[in-house]
Design a protein around this motif. Structure first.
Motif, PDB file in Angstrom:
ATOM      1  N   VAL A   1      59.084  15.793  40.718  1.00 15.29           N
ATOM      2  CA  VAL A   1      59.280  16.323  39.233  1.00 15.29           C
ATOM      3  C   VAL A   1      60.460  17.010  39.041  1.00 15.29           C
ATOM      4  CG1 VAL A   1      58.052  17.607  37.527  1.00 15.29           C
ATOM      5  CG2 VAL A   1      56.708  16.346  39.106  1.00 15.29           C
ATOM      6  N   ASN A   2      60.738  17.889  39.931  1.00 18.90           N
ATOM      7  CA  ASN A   2      62.206  18.704  39.404  1.00 18.90           C
ATOM      8  C   ASN A   2      63.357  17.967  39.757  1.00 18.90           C
ATOM      9  OD1 ASN A   2      60.953  21.265  38.907  1.00 18.90           O
ATOM     10  ND2 ASN A   2      60.646  21.647  40.878  1.00 18.90           N
ATOM     11  N   CYS A   3      63.420  16.908  40.621  1.00 17.54           N
ATOM     12  CA  CYS A   3      64.492  16.119  40.725  1.00 17.54           C
ATOM     13  C   CYS A   3      64.717  15.316  39.411  1.00 17.54           C
ATOM     14  CB  CYS A   3      64.549  15.259  42.047  1.00 17.54           C
ATOM     15  SG  CYS A   3      64.803  16.100  43.598  1.00 17.54           S
ATOM     16  N   TYR A   4      63.805  14.863  38.916  1.00 15.65           N
ATOM     17  CA  TYR A   4      63.773  13.909  37.885  1.00 15.65           C
ATOM     18  C   TYR A   4      64.088  14.883  36.717  1.00 15.65           C
ATOM     19  CZ  TYR A   4      62.919  10.486  34.135  1.00 15.65           C
ATOM     20  OH  TYR A   4      62.945   9.567  33.241  1.00 15.65           O
ATOM     21  N   ALA A   5      63.373  16.010  36.427  1.00 16.05           N
ATOM     22  CA  ALA A   5      63.754  16.716  35.460  1.00 16.05           C
ATOM     23  C   ALA A   5      65.366  17.215  35.182  1.00 16.05           C
ATOM     24  CB  ALA A   5      62.797  18.170  35.426  1.00 16.05           C
ATOM     25  N   PHE A   6      65.866  17.631  36.300  1.00 15.33           N
ATOM     26  CA  PHE A   6      67.089  18.244  36.128  1.00 15.33           C
ATOM     27  C   PHE A   6      68.160  16.945  36.111  1.00 15.33           C
ATOM     28  CE2 PHE A   6      65.400  21.864  38.015  1.00 15.33           C
ATOM     29  CZ  PHE A   6      66.028  22.956  37.273  1.00 15.33           C
ATOM     30  N   ALA A   7      67.515  15.719  36.451  1.00 15.79           N
ATOM     31  CA  ALA A   7      68.619  14.533  36.118  1.00 15.79           C
ATOM     32  C   ALA A   7      68.609  14.114  34.935  1.00 15.79           C
ATOM     33  CB  ALA A   7      67.926  13.188  37.000  1.00 15.79           C
ATOM     34  N   GLN A   8      67.473  14.639  34.044  1.00 14.76           N
ATOM     35  CA  GLN A   8      67.533  14.360  32.665  1.00 14.76           C
ATOM     36  C   GLN A   8      67.926  15.780  31.820  1.00 14.76           C
ATOM     37  OE1 GLN A   8      66.962  11.488  31.405  1.00 14.76           O
ATOM     38  NE2 GLN A   8      66.939  10.460  33.566  1.00 14.76           N
ATOM     39  N   CYS A   9      68.135  16.669  32.246  1.00 16.33           N
ATOM     40  CA  CYS A   9      68.343  17.772  31.674  1.00 16.33           C
ATOM     41  C   CYS A   9      69.565  18.129  30.567  1.00 16.33           C
ATOM     42  CB  CYS A   9      68.718  19.175  32.689  1.00 16.33           C
ATOM     43  SG  CYS A   9      70.193  19.017  33.502  1.00 16.33           S
ATOM     44  N   LEU A  10      70.533  17.181  30.870  1.00  8.51           N
ATOM     45  CA  LEU A  10      71.569  17.077  29.994  1.00  8.51           C
ATOM     46  C   LEU A  10      71.426  16.084  28.960  1.00  8.51           C
ATOM     47  CD1 LEU A  10      74.696  17.554  32.465  1.00  8.51           C
ATOM     48  CD2 LEU A  10      73.416  19.463  31.025  1.00  8.51           C
ATOM     49  N   ASN A  11      70.478  15.259  28.916  1.00  2.68           N
ATOM     50  CA  ASN A  11      70.245  14.107  28.181  1.00  2.68           C
ATOM     51  C   ASN A  11      68.944  14.471  27.160  1.00  2.68           C
ATOM     52  OD1 ASN A  11      72.409  12.735  29.634  1.00  2.68           O
ATOM     53  ND2 ASN A  11      70.872  12.077  31.193  1.00  2.68           N
ATOM     54  N   ASP A  12      67.907  14.898  27.782  1.00  6.37           N
ATOM     55  CA  ASP A  12      66.815  15.047  26.721  1.00  6.37           C
ATOM     56  C   ASP A  12      66.207  16.414  27.172  1.00  6.37           C
ATOM     57  OD1 ASP A  12      64.398  14.638  25.829  1.00  6.37           O
ATOM     58  OD2 ASP A  12      64.044  12.825  26.570  1.00  6.37           O
ATOM     59  N   LYS A  13      66.456  17.291  26.417  1.00  5.14           N
ATOM     60  CA  LYS A  13      65.823  18.792  26.558  1.00  5.14           C
ATOM     61  C   LYS A  13      64.435  18.810  26.420  1.00  5.14           C
ATOM     62  CE  LYS A  13      69.895  21.748  25.066  1.00  5.14           C
ATOM     63  NZ  LYS A  13      70.159  22.870  24.166  1.00  5.14           N
ATOM     64  N   LYS A  14      63.864  17.903  25.502  1.00  4.24           N
ATOM     65  CA  LYS A  14      62.298  18.236  25.403  1.00  4.24           C
ATOM     66  C   LYS A  14      61.884  17.342  26.653  1.00  4.24           C
ATOM     67  CE  LYS A  14      62.053  17.751  20.353  1.00  4.24           C
ATOM     68  NZ  LYS A  14      61.686  17.010  19.293  1.00  4.24           N
ATOM     69  N   LEU A  15      62.086  16.363  27.115  1.00  5.71           N
ATOM     70  CA  LEU A  15      61.615  15.996  28.438  1.00  5.71           C
ATOM     71  C   LEU A  15      61.858  17.025  29.533  1.00  5.71           C
ATOM     72  CD1 LEU A  15      60.258  13.809  30.239  1.00  5.71           C
ATOM     73  CD2 LEU A  15      62.552  12.776  30.452  1.00  5.71           C
ATOM     74  N   PHE A  16      62.938  17.689  29.756  1.00  5.24           N
ATOM     75  CA  PHE A  16      63.223  18.500  30.739  1.00  5.24           C
ATOM     76  C   PHE A  16      62.158  19.729  30.807  1.00  5.24           C
ATOM     77  CE2 PHE A  16      65.027  22.491  32.170  1.00  5.24           C
ATOM     78  CZ  PHE A  16      65.419  22.230  33.477  1.00  5.24           C
ATOM     79  N   VAL A  17      62.232  20.224  29.430  1.00  2.35           N
ATOM     80  CA  VAL A  17      61.110  21.305  29.439  1.00  2.35           C
ATOM     81  C   VAL A  17      59.735  20.971  29.467  1.00  2.35           C
ATOM     82  CG1 VAL A  17      60.031  22.912  27.754  1.00  2.35           C
ATOM     83  CG2 VAL A  17      62.596  22.544  27.574  1.00  2.35           C
TER      84      VAL A  17
END
Length: 225
Positions: free
Chosen positions: A27-43
């Motif tokens: 979950v964390n790997c995918y979250a940080f892979a998206q952290c610069l593209n989709d803030k809502k998804l990351f949160v």
């Protein structure tokens, strides 16, 4: 006896709390892979990982599946996720050194605490009943207080992440502006900042008490015949 070792080892790897820990890693790997593209998804993903962090502890107690692997895995995943977020915040705000300093404090505090725990022969790093600091004993002795400090620290970082833009703005200016003009952020930001600050004080105390334990270990070892 040797023939049973692999089976026993495998069973610990498959403890429910440890499986939850593996899920958190993905979950964390995918979250940080998206952290610069989709803030809502990351949160959302980061919050899910945080909820799973509490769930694995509950499962460990509920199903009597407490293990050293689980404790180490839990702490490693916590530290990697929190400190990865701090690295991101250091790029969004100035001075970035502010977040990197607390990254160092976080890693140092938990590492020396774990190391001193093993030197002292304690079963858990949460065993601080012999500490002289009431705040540290309250933190590890009161689950509600500990949960508040941990959740508040994560929420504080997540709020700063969510309200940041792509430019390196002054941290103080952004926080003041959020408190003054954003009613939805004002109360959570202030409340979480109090818990975050308390946790940083506890980290400093933890370093001091753990360092004392290491020194005491050396003194006792040298005094032995």
């Amino acid at each position: 006896m040797a023939k049973n070792t692999p089976k026993k080892t495998t069973s610990i790897y498959l403890y429910i709390p440890n499986i939850i820990g593996y899920i958190r890693i993905f979950v964390n790997c995918y979250a940080f892979a998206q952290c610069l593209n989709d803030k809502k998804l990351f949160v959302v993903l980061y919050f899910i990982s945080f909820v799973l962090d509490g769930l694995d502890g509950w499962c460990a107690r509920k199903f009597n599946q407490v293990s050293t692997l689980g404790a180490v895995l839990d702490m490693v995943v916590d530290r990697v996720s929190t400190n990865s977020l701090l690295v991101i915040l250091s790029q969004y705000y100035s001075p970035g050194l502010f977040f990197l300093a607390f990254l160092g404090l976080d890693i140092s505090s938990h590492w020396i605490q774990m190391y001193s725990t093993f030197l002292s022969g304690k079963a858990s790093h949460k065993d601080v009943k012999d500490s002289n600091y009431w705040l540290l004993k309250t933190y590890y002795g009161n689950r509600i207080f500990m949960a508040y400090c941990c959740i508040a620290a994560e929420v504080f970082y997540l709020i700063l992440y969510f309200i940041a833009n792509n430019q390196s703005n002054s941290l103080i200016d952004v926080m003041i502006n959020a408190v003054r003009h954003n009613s939805l952020v004002r109360f959570p930001l202030i409340l979480s900042m109090i818990g975050w600050a308390t946790k940083q004080i506890i980290n400093v105390i933890q370093i001091k008490t753990s360092a004392d334990a290491c020194v005491l270990y050396d003194i006792n070892r040298k005094q032995k015949p």
